[in-house]
Design a protein around this motif. Structure first.
Motif, PDB file in Angstrom:
ATOM      1  N   HIS A 108       0.859  -1.340  -0.069  1.00 43.18           N
ATOM      2  CA  HIS A 108       0.144   0.062   0.123  1.00 43.18           C
ATOM      3  C   HIS A 108       0.671   1.217  -0.029  1.00 43.18           C
ATOM      4  CE1 HIS A 108      -3.016   2.958   1.090  1.00 43.18           C
ATOM      5  NE2 HIS A 108      -2.619   2.998   2.123  1.00 43.18           N
ATOM      6  N   ALA A 109       1.798   1.240   0.847  1.00 44.62           N
ATOM      7  CA  ALA A 109       2.875   2.547   0.975  1.00 44.62           C
ATOM      8  C   ALA A 109       3.394   2.701  -0.289  1.00 44.62           C
ATOM      9  CB  ALA A 109       3.903   2.158   1.977  1.00 44.62           C
ATOM     10  N   TYR A 110       3.916   1.677  -0.986  1.00 42.99           N
ATOM     11  CA  TYR A 110       4.586   1.830  -2.173  1.00 42.99           C
ATOM     12  C   TYR A 110       3.821   2.057  -3.598  1.00 42.99           C
ATOM     13  CZ  TYR A 110       9.297   0.554  -1.289  1.00 42.99           C
ATOM     14  OH  TYR A 110      10.677   0.478  -0.590  1.00 42.99           O
ATOM     15  N   ARG A 111       2.484   1.889  -3.400  1.00 44.34           N
ATOM     16  CA  ARG A 111       1.475   2.127  -4.198  1.00 44.34           C
ATOM     17  C   ARG A 111       1.095   3.574  -4.251  1.00 44.34           C
ATOM     18  NH1 ARG A 111      -0.828  -3.020  -2.962  1.00 44.34           N
ATOM     19  NH2 ARG A 111      -2.503  -1.842  -1.538  1.00 44.34           N
ATOM     20  N   VAL A 112       0.970   4.009  -3.077  1.00 50.51           N
ATOM     21  CA  VAL A 112       0.487   5.694  -2.794  1.00 50.51           C
ATOM     22  C   VAL A 112       1.738   6.442  -3.111  1.00 50.51           C
ATOM     23  CG1 VAL A 112       0.113   7.099  -0.964  1.00 50.51           C
ATOM     24  CG2 VAL A 112      -1.066   4.866  -1.048  1.00 50.51           C
ATOM     25  N   TYR A 113       2.852   5.956  -2.822  1.00 57.17           N
ATOM     26  CA  TYR A 113       4.154   6.668  -3.202  1.00 57.17           C
ATOM     27  C   TYR A 113       4.187   6.829  -4.816  1.00 57.17           C
ATOM     28  CZ  TYR A 113       9.204   7.866  -3.232  1.00 57.17           C
ATOM     29  OH  TYR A 113      10.386   8.559  -3.125  1.00 57.17           O
ATOM     30  N   ASN A 114       4.012   5.552  -5.359  1.00 54.98           N
ATOM     31  CA  ASN A 114       4.484   5.683  -6.810  1.00 54.98           C
ATOM     32  C   ASN A 114       3.369   6.496  -7.363  1.00 54.98           C
ATOM     33  OD1 ASN A 114       6.596   4.159  -7.966  1.00 54.98           O
ATOM     34  ND2 ASN A 114       6.049   2.813  -6.407  1.00 54.98           N
ATOM     35  N   TYR A 115       2.046   6.468  -7.199  1.00 54.67           N
ATOM     36  CA  TYR A 115       0.988   7.318  -7.664  1.00 54.67           C
ATOM     37  C   TYR A 115       1.117   8.630  -7.360  1.00 54.67           C
ATOM     38  CZ  TYR A 115      -1.919   2.939  -7.719  1.00 54.67           C
ATOM     39  OH  TYR A 115      -2.379   1.591  -8.118  1.00 54.67           O
ATOM     40  N   SER A 116       1.912   9.109  -6.185  1.00 57.42           N
ATOM     41  CA  SER A 116       2.276  10.387  -6.071  1.00 57.42           C
ATOM     42  C   SER A 116       3.073  10.930  -7.000  1.00 57.42           C
ATOM     43  CB  SER A 116       2.538  10.618  -4.260  1.00 57.42           C
ATOM     44  OG  SER A 116       1.414  10.102  -3.542  1.00 57.42           O
ATOM     45  N   LEU A 117       4.444  10.075  -6.868  1.00 57.29           N
ATOM     46  CA  LEU A 117       5.272  10.546  -7.918  1.00 57.29           C
ATOM     47  C   LEU A 117       4.769  10.807  -9.128  1.00 57.29           C
ATOM     48  CD1 LEU A 117       8.262   8.388  -6.435  1.00 57.29           C
ATOM     49  CD2 LEU A 117       7.918  10.727  -5.950  1.00 57.29           C
ATOM     50  N   CYS A 118       4.234   9.709  -9.808  1.00 56.64           N
ATOM     51  CA  CYS A 118       3.622   9.875 -11.114  1.00 56.64           C
ATOM     52  C   CYS A 118       2.768  11.352 -11.387  1.00 56.64           C
ATOM     53  CB  CYS A 118       2.827   8.633 -11.313  1.00 56.64           C
ATOM     54  SG  CYS A 118       2.462   8.518 -13.064  1.00 56.64           S
ATOM     55  N   GLN A 119       1.970  11.331 -10.511  1.00 56.39           N
ATOM     56  CA  GLN A 119       1.092  12.860 -10.708  1.00 56.39           C
ATOM     57  C   GLN A 119       2.098  13.864 -10.634  1.00 56.39           C
ATOM     58  OE1 GLN A 119      -2.586  13.233  -8.306  1.00 56.39           O
ATOM     59  NE2 GLN A 119      -1.688  11.489  -7.245  1.00 56.39           N
ATOM     60  N   LEU A 120       3.273  14.103 -10.032  1.00 54.34           N
ATOM     61  CA  LEU A 120       4.049  15.007  -9.840  1.00 54.34           C
ATOM     62  C   LEU A 120       5.486  15.117 -10.812  1.00 54.34           C
ATOM     63  CD1 LEU A 120       4.486  15.255  -6.065  1.00 54.34           C
ATOM     64  CD2 LEU A 120       3.130  16.945  -7.531  1.00 54.34           C
ATOM     65  N   GLY A 121       5.342  13.764 -11.715  1.00 52.43           N
ATOM     66  CA  GLY A 121       6.473  13.663 -12.621  1.00 52.43           C
ATOM     67  C   GLY A 121       7.750  13.657 -11.966  1.00 52.43           C
ATOM     68  N   LEU A 122       8.049  13.113 -10.723  1.00 52.74           N
ATOM     69  CA  LEU A 122       9.147  13.045 -10.111  1.00 52.74           C
ATOM     70  C   LEU A 122       9.617  11.537  -9.945  1.00 52.74           C
ATOM     71  CD1 LEU A 122       8.327  15.307  -6.810  1.00 52.74           C
ATOM     72  CD2 LEU A 122       9.610  15.862  -9.128  1.00 52.74           C
ATOM     73  N   ALA A 123      10.949  11.265  -9.907  1.00 54.17           N
ATOM     74  CA  ALA A 123      11.571  10.213  -9.779  1.00 54.17           C
ATOM     75  C   ALA A 123      11.685   9.632  -8.361  1.00 54.17           C
ATOM     76  CB  ALA A 123      12.882   9.957 -10.327  1.00 54.17           C
ATOM     77  N   THR A 124      11.856  10.668  -7.476  1.00 50.70           N
ATOM     78  CA  THR A 124      11.894  10.373  -5.956  1.00 50.70           C
ATOM     79  C   THR A 124      11.585  11.557  -5.171  1.00 50.70           C
ATOM     80  OG1 THR A 124      13.358   9.459  -4.192  1.00 50.70           O
ATOM     81  CG2 THR A 124      14.232  11.002  -5.751  1.00 50.70           C
ATOM     82  N   HIS A 125      11.092  11.396  -4.057  1.00 44.67           N
ATOM     83  CA  HIS A 125      10.771  12.722  -3.136  1.00 44.67           C
ATOM     84  C   HIS A 125      10.971  12.122  -1.575  1.00 44.67           C
ATOM     85  CE1 HIS A 125       8.499  15.882  -1.319  1.00 44.67           C
ATOM     86  NE2 HIS A 125       8.207  16.565  -2.427  1.00 44.67           N
ATOM     87  N   GLU A 126      11.784  12.673  -0.896  1.00 45.03           N
ATOM     88  CA  GLU A 126      12.042  12.084   0.519  1.00 45.03           C
ATOM     89  C   GLU A 126      10.769  12.400   1.464  1.00 45.03           C
ATOM     90  OE1 GLU A 126      15.128  13.085   4.249  1.00 45.03           O
ATOM     91  OE2 GLU A 126      15.361  13.620   2.090  1.00 45.03           O
ATOM     92  N   GLU A 127      10.325  13.371   1.287  1.00 49.24           N
ATOM     93  CA  GLU A 127       9.153  13.731   2.366  1.00 49.24           C
ATOM     94  C   GLU A 127       7.817  12.630   1.710  1.00 49.24           C
ATOM     95  OE1 GLU A 127      10.795  16.195   0.795  1.00 49.24           O
ATOM     96  OE2 GLU A 127      11.426  17.559   2.255  1.00 49.24           O
ATOM     97  N   LEU A 128       7.666  12.709   0.716  1.00 46.69           N
ATOM     98  CA  LEU A 128       6.466  11.732   0.306  1.00 46.69           C
ATOM     99  C   LEU A 128       6.792  10.307   0.692  1.00 46.69           C
ATOM    100  CD1 LEU A 128       5.490  13.112  -3.437  1.00 46.69           C
ATOM    101  CD2 LEU A 128       4.202  13.194  -1.119  1.00 46.69           C
ATOM    102  N   ALA A 129       8.113   9.983   0.418  1.00 45.47           N
ATOM    103  CA  ALA A 129       8.287   8.586   1.009  1.00 45.47           C
ATOM    104  C   ALA A 129       8.180   8.266   2.392  1.00 45.47           C
ATOM    105  CB  ALA A 129       9.971   8.703   0.625  1.00 45.47           C
TER     106      ALA A 129
END
Length: 178
Positions: A33-54
């Motif tokens: 669940h955490a990884y799905r939410v993280y990946n969906y978040s990154l995808c929306q923002l067009g980012l490869a990584t984001h420490e705070e979102l992780a």
């Protein structure tokens, strides 16, 4: 749209490993669940990584297990603040804001708006099994779901919701914010 799925984030892994015993048999359900939410978040923002979102992904629902409660936002925030006490204030503020508002029923407006909105929508996408796709292409969502299967995560949420409804019929979903 091309998106490279994050399969292993050091911050998510670090946090989840720290709390692994509290998850018990739900560890993989929550990790996915955490990884799905993280990946969906990154995808929306067009980012490869984001420490705070992780960190937000790792901690956002943790209070369910750490405090054995369905009214878990405060418990999740306490875990995050205790765990990250040495991080700078602005990061803690961003992560706290993302976690606190991730169940807001209407769009969030304020500091860290872009991150909160992406995370809020990502969690909604996951809870609705992708019914609410928030602009992410179906092919990308399917790829993320294949990488991180549900493993009865939603059944767990339904059980918890039902138990909470029986105990607190006047406030069955205490995590939702206006």
């Amino acid at each position: 749209m091309s998106y490279r799925i994050v399969h292993n984030d050091r911050f998510i892994e670090e946090v989840l490993s720290h709390y692994k015993t509290q998850f018990g048999c739900d560890y993989e359900k929550y990790r996915n669940h955490a990884y799905r939410v993280y990946n969906y978040s990154l995808c929306q923002l067009g980012l490869a990584t984001h420490e705070e979102l992780a960190f937000a992904a790792a901690f956002h629902d943790l209070g369910i297990w750490s405090a054995n409660t369905f009214d878990y936002l405060d418990a999740s925030l306490r875990c995050m603040l205790n765990y990250l006490e040495r991080h700078d204030y602005e990061k803690l503020r961003a992560i706290s804001t993302i976690i606190y508002w991730h169940h807001k029923r209407t769009p969030y407006v304020g500091v860290f708006e872009e991150e909160v909105e992406a995370f809020r929508k990502a969690d909604l996408m996951d809870v609705t099994l992708g019914y609410k796709n928030c602009g992410i292409p179906a092919t990308v969502m399917q790829e993320i779901k294949r990488a991180f299967p549900y493993r009865s995560f939603h059944f767990k949420l339904v059980k918890l919701s039902w138990k909470n409804f029986i105990r607190h019929p006047g406030n069955p979903l205490p995590m939702f914010k206006e």
